[in-house]
Write a protein that holds these residues in place. Structure first.
Motif, mmCIF file in Angstrom:
data_model
loop_
_atom_site.group_PDB
_atom_site.id
_atom_site.type_symbol
_atom_site.label_atom_id
_atom_site.label_comp_id
_atom_site.label_asym_id
_atom_site.label_seq_id
_atom_site.Cartn_x
_atom_site.Cartn_y
_atom_site.Cartn_z
ATOM 1 N N LEU A 191 -26.632 -69.068 -11.183
ATOM 2 C CA LEU A 191 -25.072 -68.784 -11.011
ATOM 3 C C LEU A 191 -24.500 -68.041 -10.128
ATOM 4 N N VAL A 192 -24.978 -66.532 -10.354
ATOM 5 C CA VAL A 192 -24.594 -65.711 -9.434
ATOM 6 C C VAL A 192 -24.973 -65.527 -7.930
ATOM 7 N N GLU A 193 -26.069 -66.095 -7.740
ATOM 8 C CA GLU A 193 -26.572 -66.160 -6.501
ATOM 9 C C GLU A 193 -26.077 -67.338 -5.762
ATOM 10 N N HIS A 194 -26.026 -68.294 -6.197
ATOM 11 C CA HIS A 194 -25.346 -69.619 -5.524
ATOM 12 C C HIS A 194 -23.764 -69.220 -5.399
ATOM 13 N N ALA A 195 -22.924 -68.709 -6.421
ATOM 14 C CA ALA A 195 -21.716 -68.236 -6.349
ATOM 15 C C ALA A 195 -21.714 -67.219 -5.152
ATOM 16 N N ALA A 196 -22.371 -66.112 -5.102
ATOM 17 C CA ALA A 196 -22.272 -65.404 -3.894
ATOM 18 C C ALA A 196 -22.354 -65.877 -2.671
ATOM 19 N N ALA A 197 -23.491 -66.890 -2.558
ATOM 20 C CA ALA A 197 -23.649 -67.616 -1.434
ATOM 21 C C ALA A 197 -22.390 -68.366 -0.868
ATOM 22 N N LEU A 198 -21.576 -69.010 -1.597
ATOM 23 C CA LEU A 198 -20.706 -69.666 -1.544
ATOM 24 C C LEU A 198 -19.385 -68.932 -0.944
ATOM 25 N N LEU A 199 -19.305 -67.753 -1.651
ATOM 26 C CA LEU A 199 -18.158 -66.961 -1.458
ATOM 27 C C LEU A 199 -18.374 -66.010 -0.213
ATOM 28 N N LEU A 246 -13.843 -72.435 -12.802
ATOM 29 C CA LEU A 246 -12.580 -71.982 -12.226
ATOM 30 C C LEU A 246 -11.852 -71.125 -13.344
ATOM 31 N N SER A 247 -12.297 -71.277 -14.677
ATOM 32 C CA SER A 247 -11.329 -70.831 -15.777
ATOM 33 C C SER A 247 -11.438 -69.265 -15.628
ATOM 34 N N ALA A 248 -10.576 -68.652 -16.645
ATOM 35 C CA ALA A 248 -10.581 -67.314 -16.638
ATOM 36 C C ALA A 248 -11.642 -66.437 -17.030
ATOM 37 N N GLU A 249 -12.693 -67.296 -17.489
ATOM 38 C CA GLU A 249 -13.995 -66.768 -18.161
ATOM 39 C C GLU A 249 -14.576 -65.886 -17.207
ATOM 40 N N SER A 250 -15.078 -64.658 -17.533
ATOM 41 C CA SER A 250 -15.854 -63.682 -16.530
ATOM 42 C C SER A 250 -17.075 -64.251 -16.194
ATOM 43 N N VAL A 251 -17.582 -63.903 -15.129
ATOM 44 C CA VAL A 251 -18.893 -64.148 -14.664
ATOM 45 C C VAL A 251 -19.891 -64.052 -15.652
ATOM 46 N N SER A 252 -19.678 -62.732 -16.339
ATOM 47 C CA SER A 252 -20.625 -62.276 -17.439
ATOM 48 C C SER A 252 -20.621 -63.363 -18.549
ATOM 49 N N GLY A 253 -19.467 -63.805 -18.811
ATOM 50 C CA GLY A 253 -19.391 -64.779 -20.000
ATOM 51 C C GLY A 253 -20.071 -66.108 -19.533
ATOM 52 N N LEU A 254 -19.808 -66.446 -18.478
ATOM 53 C CA LEU A 254 -20.603 -67.698 -18.036
ATOM 54 C C LEU A 254 -22.129 -67.565 -17.991
ATOM 55 N N ARG A 255 -22.610 -66.482 -17.458
ATOM 56 C CA ARG A 255 -23.974 -66.114 -17.717
ATOM 57 C C ARG A 255 -24.535 -65.923 -18.923
ATOM 58 N N GLU A 256 -23.828 -65.575 -19.692
ATOM 59 C CA GLU A 256 -24.292 -65.688 -21.300
ATOM 60 C C GLU A 256 -24.445 -67.037 -21.812
ATOM 61 N N SER A 257 -23.397 -67.922 -21.407
ATOM 62 C CA SER A 257 -23.367 -69.236 -22.040
ATOM 63 C C SER A 257 -24.648 -70.127 -21.370
ATOM 64 N N LEU A 258 -24.864 -69.758 -20.140
ATOM 65 C CA LEU A 258 -25.940 -70.539 -19.265
ATOM 66 C C LEU A 258 -27.391 -70.061 -19.570
ATOM 67 N N ASP A 259 -27.642 -68.818 -20.260
ATOM 68 C CA ASP A 259 -28.898 -68.207 -20.706
ATOM 69 C C ASP A 259 -29.402 -69.468 -21.521
ATOM 70 N N GLY A 260 -30.407 -70.112 -21.237
ATOM 71 C CA GLY A 260 -31.221 -71.289 -22.152
ATOM 72 C C GLY A 260 -29.876 -72.402 -22.161
ATOM 73 N N HIS A 261 -29.112 -72.747 -21.237
ATOM 74 C CA HIS A 261 -28.380 -73.894 -21.473
ATOM 75 C C HIS A 261 -27.471 -73.605 -22.647
ATOM 76 N N GLY A 262 -27.250 -72.575 -23.134
ATOM 77 C CA GLY A 262 -26.662 -72.246 -24.323
ATOM 78 C C GLY A 262 -25.337 -72.896 -24.717
ATOM 79 N N ALA A 263 -24.642 -72.100 -24.850
ATOM 80 C CA ALA A 263 -23.472 -72.253 -25.835
ATOM 81 C C ALA A 263 -22.386 -72.861 -25.905
ATOM 82 N N GLY A 264 -22.123 -73.577 -24.554
ATOM 83 C CA GLY A 264 -20.687 -73.741 -24.717
ATOM 84 C C GLY A 264 -20.756 -75.448 -24.619
ATOM 85 N N PRO A 265 -19.855 -76.030 -24.999
ATOM 86 C CA PRO A 265 -19.831 -77.474 -25.244
ATOM 87 C C PRO A 265 -19.741 -78.270 -23.704
ATOM 88 N N GLU A 266 -19.362 -77.616 -22.594
ATOM 89 C CA GLU A 266 -19.494 -78.051 -21.452
ATOM 90 C C GLU A 266 -20.809 -77.545 -20.658
#
Length: 112
Positions: A29-37, A81-101
């Protein structure tokens, strides 16, 4: 005798499969986002949202596609694009984890 013609490979999204395959979705997530930015991954302030860092709707769609292709992660462009921090997104992506999306591809296909 037929001769083989050398055709260039089909055009691809240059960052779609970039990044080491061994990395998890959260790191990608961070690597791809950084490349796009146009930033390095170390320049990403994970306390801020991707939108605050300059991600727009087109980049969010590209990031979503890259994560799906590289790791099978289905996350909405709206969430990126939400107000969720990159850190929060990373946490939910760990293990395809936590969010309904954030759903494995086979589950997300059933919801469409």
């Amino acid at each position: 005798m037929p001769t083989a013609t050398s055709e260039p490979p089909p055009a691809q999204d240059p960052g779609a499969a970039s990044g080491p395959r061994g990395k998890g979705g959260a790191e990608s997530l961070v690597e791809h986002a950084a490349a796009l930015l146009g930033l390095s991954a170390s320049d990403i302030d994970e306390r801020r949202s991707l939108r605050e860092l300059g991600l727009d709707s087109l980049m969010a769609t590209q990031l979503r596609q890259r994560l799906r292709r590289s790791h099978g992660i289905d996350i909405s462009a709206g969430r990126l694009l939400s107000a969720e921090s990159v850190s929060g997104l990373r946490e939910s992506l760990d293990g395809h984890g936590a969010g309904p999306e954030v759903l494995p591809p086979e589950e997300s296909r059933h919801l469409a």
